[in-house]
Design an enzyme around this catalytic site. Structure first.
Site, PDB file in Angstrom:
ATOM      1  N   HIS A   1      -1.433   0.658  -9.976  1.00 25.39           N
ATOM      2  CA  HIS A   1      -2.247  -0.190  -9.198  1.00 25.39           C
ATOM      3  C   HIS A   1      -2.568  -1.433 -10.014  1.00 25.39           C
ATOM      4  CE1 HIS A   1      -4.003  -0.903  -4.873  1.00 25.39           C
ATOM      5  NE2 HIS A   1      -3.886  -1.993  -5.565  1.00 25.39           N
TER       6      HIS A   1
ATOM      7  N   ARG B   1       0.820  -1.205   0.114  1.00 27.27           N
ATOM      8  CA  ARG B   1      -0.096  -0.137   0.009  1.00 27.27           C
ATOM      9  C   ARG B   1       0.880   1.273   0.006  1.00 27.27           C
ATOM     10  NH1 ARG B   1      -3.668  -2.750  -1.587  1.00 27.27           N
ATOM     11  NH2 ARG B   1      -5.835  -2.998  -0.639  1.00 27.27           N
TER      12      ARG B   1
END
Lengths: 309, 309
Positions: free
Chosen positions: B272, B224
């Protein structure tokens, strides 16, 4: 008892020191300082000039410094009965497999597109191809191709292999010979070329053959530059039929400064570094082959003169 | 019997169609078209706005659409007893491992340097690091980290892993907790970050921690964005202490147009996409969790509220 070594001038020292250390009592000379040609009993290296080996009357063996031996057969005066060996080094094989995996993953993961998007400052998600559907094909099923396929298997791709003569490999669809080439190419999204260069494989990947690959396919060449026709590859990249190429080997090395590959947006170049022969891992088999050559025993990793690899 | 789905608007359709197909008799609604809040029994998706889940009096389960559930815990009004599940999908895990391998190989094989040399038209052979000496370290030893280490093992690197609590993994040196962090970082040339984001891991990789990595180390983050302090990473890249970074996740997504990562010569960005959740492989466990939630049975791949992953 003289061994003659020839490589690129800038990496000679480590090799000759290591050879001398492991062969006490043997004199190691470095090309072009041959001395008396009658002294030379064993040659180790790359691309001895045509005719030079013929000039060593007591030569008992030739050790190529790499996995490929096409450089040896460029000599029309190669002594007929001279035993020839190539390097087969698990260290180097792993190095090559890592270069192959980098480039398979580069294309599979659409990395060139993402590099371009980053350069343009664009956050775009591209439709992702699935690893389960990705068809990877390896040409050349010897030490290098076999090892690459073993590693590729862990990644879940649909695998195929092509070779001169039919081979069986677990969970790999294998093709062979001229008649196997078309169906092999037609099912291959990412083509990995690890063939030896021989009269039969020279210019194998020409426009006609490259056009058999499906639209958008990728070509990865770590075999030899002369396996591939440069202009044909460029034409297929420019037409959009091929999606990209990763090349470590070239028809002329270093690659000419004005060659179209350098600036081609779909071509990734490395300067023949995919798998370097290292003294520390390769010298033991050379030492053993020196011993065998002088004793008249068969060499390790012998080259078949008829097949030329 | 109503399931409420929420994802990015542009990939909603495939999911809701697949859920409806596999859950005959169940009505699938799509956020924000909730209808009567009392109808909603099961929620599937990303980042339901804080407070929204509290508004469904008959909600029996929440299925996160990804492996990470930090988005769930951003809701201070998250109903206390709500069972929460995350996706654990071997298809997605393999996808992630391939993204990790691409980036480990990218840095190990000095690919950013070779891309620069190609752009400059230079044929230079760089001193090649040996795979035998390459120290790769993985932070996070759950589904993703464990799978990445399994694959990395085939490449012969020196492997280490770090996690909150000590784990044992074959042929991997493992470290744990705060006291394990310094020695883990000090022996890691290529750092792979696959941690969950929790209050304990937020900003974990700050300047002090990054400076423990050896000079020239590389950072790969697919966990993350908030695990890493952006300015500290940039400072360490600019000072030359770090050799490069490959990032798939960011503190804010999409990454702001003016963020320094976009144009940084040592930063490789993907938007992502390292491992996308796919309806065809993820829906079966969601369907099963729907059934379990309504039957009051424990969910598959449950989230531990205390650990927050």
């Amino acid at each position: 008892m003289v061994l003659l070594f020839k490589s690129d001038p800038d990496d000679t020292r480590g090799w000759t020191a290591e050879l001398a250390r492991r062969l006490p009592g043997v004199e190691v000379r470095t090309w072009p300082d041959v001395g008396d040609p009658a002294d030379i009993e064993f040659c180790v290296g790359w691309a001895f000039p045509p005719g030079s080996l013929r000039g060593f009357p007591n030569l008992k063996g030739l050790q190529s410094l790499g996995a490929g031996v096409d450089h040896v057969f460029r000599d029309p005066d190669l002594p007929e009965a001279l035993p020839i060996a190539r390097i087969v080094d698990p260290y180097m094989t792993e190095d090559m497999t890592q270069w192959v995996m980098l480039n398979v993953l580069r294309f599979h993961k659409q990395d060139p597109d993402y590099r371009r998007l980053q350069a343009e400052g664009r956050w775009d998600e591209l439709p992702p191809p699935s690893w389960r559907d990705r068809r990877v094909g390896v040409m050349g099923l010897g030490e290098l191709g076999g090892h690459a396929l073993e590693r590729l298997r862990y990644f879940g791709y649909k695998l195929a292999g092509w070779s001169r003569t039919k081979k069986r490999i677990d969970r790999v669809e294998t093709f062979a010979g001229e008649e196997g080439l078309r169906p092999f190419l037609a099912r291959t999204d990412i083509l990995v070329v690890l063939l030896p260069l021989t009269p039969e494989t020279e210019d194998l990947l020409n426009r006609e053959r490259l056009s058999r690959l499906p639209k958008g396919a990728f070509v990865i060449n770590a075999g030899r530059g002369r396996l591939l026709v440069d202009e044909d590859l460029i034409a297929m990249l420019d037409s959009g039929h091929l999606g990209g190429a990763a090349l470590d080997v070239f028809r002329q090395e270093p690659l000419a400064a004005d060659h179209a590959f350098w600036k081609h947006p779909k071509v990734v170049i490395t300067p023949h570094v995919s798998a370097l022969t290292r003294a520390e891992t390769a010298v033991p088999q050379i030492v053993e082959n020196y011993r065998r050559a002088l004793a008249g025993e068969p060499l390790l990793h012998p080259v078949d003169r008829r097949r030329r690899y």
